[in-house]
Design a protein around this motif. Structure first.
Motif, short mmCIF file in Angstrom:
data_model
loop_
_atom_site.label_atom_id
_atom_site.label_comp_id
_atom_site.label_asym_id
_atom_site.label_seq_id
_atom_site.Cartn_x
_atom_site.Cartn_y
_atom_site.Cartn_z
N ASN A 123 0.81 -1.22 0.00
CA ASN A 123 0.00 0.00 0.00
C ASN A 123 0.84 1.28 0.00
OD1 ASN A 123 -2.51 -1.18 -0.08
ND2 ASN A 123 -2.65 -1.37 2.14
N ARG A 282 -2.85 1.17 -2.86
CA ARG A 282 -3.17 2.53 -3.27
C ARG A 282 -2.65 2.89 -4.67
NH1 ARG A 282 -5.85 4.78 0.71
NH2 ARG A 282 -5.48 4.03 2.83
N ILE A 347 -7.73 9.22 -2.56
CA ILE A 347 -6.87 8.03 -2.40
C ILE A 347 -5.45 8.47 -2.09
CG2 ILE A 347 -5.71 6.19 -3.71
CD1 ILE A 347 -8.34 5.26 -2.75
#
Length: 382
Positions: A123, A282, A347
């Protein structure tokens, strides 16, 4: 790496070699180029030519001790810096040098997504951190081991945040015989303090003829296919290679399926998609949203009657035409693009992906299925 290995860019090659012959090498240079135009290999070939022990009129010799080390990217006076996915505050680019060399040896035309796929990114978001800046200062403070000129090539300085200011004194007053080469795609995203201290060399995108010739020689395509794919790639050799390999990104299939589920009001399918998207990490989530924005912009061209300007790969073009002619309108496409850009913004700022993608999915249903724009006004299309 020799200049002859690089596709096209003959004018830039001659310009770079001329600076060496005339002994007027600027100590800090910014190679500004569109994606897939070959700026990174050009910088390496330039550095190799500078330090070649028996350089020719139009290229490095390729056989001297310096060139042999450059060919394997192991010359002690050649340093690389690049975005990476830090696992700690003290992490530096050198920790990933084996993966970097492996990628360069495999194919020196790549982008941040391809680089990311070689690392355990999870991530994390890519950046060039303060520890890396300090490591650069440390490495360049040493005397050269073998070459006359120490070279630091920084790929994508756009990923330098304000910590890049730590390099300003070094860039402005470098040790003797030190060369900085920055490889960038967006001038606006580079720290202005660094930008002002570099000589900008603009590298154009590759011509359609250069890409089609490459595809004919290296990819085994027919002349018609090579011309079609070079047009779709629009100067981006990375994209041209992907098209030649008949690669359709996962984003393409997932995005069009997402649109269909939104149009059909398939709430369970949208919830399943939300659960799946929340697990991507992400960077993949951001890439998916960027793909969606680009895809819908191409749909806008189709809706506007400008199909000749559309650059979608053949595998997705027909789907885009069907959506554009039967489902989407310009206001609807623009409304969805706005939702995707807003989601991308959140995000980047670590929003909860499950909640975010569920919200965007519901907005998608409102816009496509119920013809309701985000303002709440009803828009009925023909």
């Amino acid at each position: 790496m020799q200049f002859k290995e690089i596709i096209g860019q003959e004018k830039i090659k001659q310009q770079l070699m001329q600076t060496v012959k005339e002994n007027r090498i600027s100590h800090a240079q910014l190679f500004l180029s569109p994606l897939g135009s070959g700026a990174l290999p050009l910088s390496i070939a330039y550095a190799q030519y500078i330090n070649c022990l028996d350089k020719g009129e139009n290229d490095s010799c390729g056989v001297c001790s310096s060139c042999r080390k450059y060919e394997k990217y192991i010359h002690p006076d050649l340093h690389f810096s690049y975005p990476f996915f830090s696992s700690g505050k003290e992490d530096v680019a050198q920790n990933y040098i084996e993966e970097w060399r492996s990628l360069l040896l495999h194919d020196f035309y790549f982008d941040i997504d391809i680089w990311r796929s070689k690392l355990d990114a999870a991530n994390k978001q890519a950046n060039i951190n303060i520890a890396e800046c300090h490591d650069i200062i440390k490495k360049l403070s040493y005397k050269a081991f073998e070459a006359d000129t120490k070279v630091l090539i920084m790929w994508l300085p756009e990923y330098l945040d304000k910590q890049g200011n730590a390099l300003l004194k070094l860039i402005e007053e470098p040790p003797a015989n030190t060369l900085f080469i920055f490889i960038a795609q967006s001038q606006d995203q580079i720290l202005s303090t660094i930008l002002s201290r570099t000589q900008i060399i603009k590298i154009p995108k590759l011509s359609g003829e250069e890409i089609s010739n490459y595809l004919l020689q290296k990819a085994g395509l027919s002349e018609h296919q090579a011309i079609d794919y070079s047009f779709l790639a629009d100067g981006n050799l990375i994209e041209a290679k992907a098209l030649a390999s008949d690669k359709q990104t996962d984003s393409s299939g997932k995005f069009t399926e997402w649109l269909r589920n939104g149009f059909s009001n398939k709430v369970p399918a949208l919830i399943d998609f939300t659960d799946e998207a929340a697990k991507w990490g992400r960077e993949n989530q951001k890439n998916f949203l960027k793909y969606g924005v680009n895809y819908l912009r191409e749909c806008c061209l189709i809706i506007s009657g400008a199909e000749e300007l559309v650059k979608l790969p053949p595998l997705t073009l027909e789907t885009a035409k069907n959506l554009s002619h039967k489902v989407l309108t310009l206001p609807m496409a623009e409304a969805i693009i706005a939702q995707l850009e807003k989601a991308h913004y959140h995000i980047e700022r670590n929003a909860n992906p499950k909640i975010l993608f569920l919200d965007v999915s519901l907005q998608l249903v409102k816009i496509i299925r119920f013809k309701t724009l985000p303002s709440g006004t009803q828009y009925i299309y023909n």
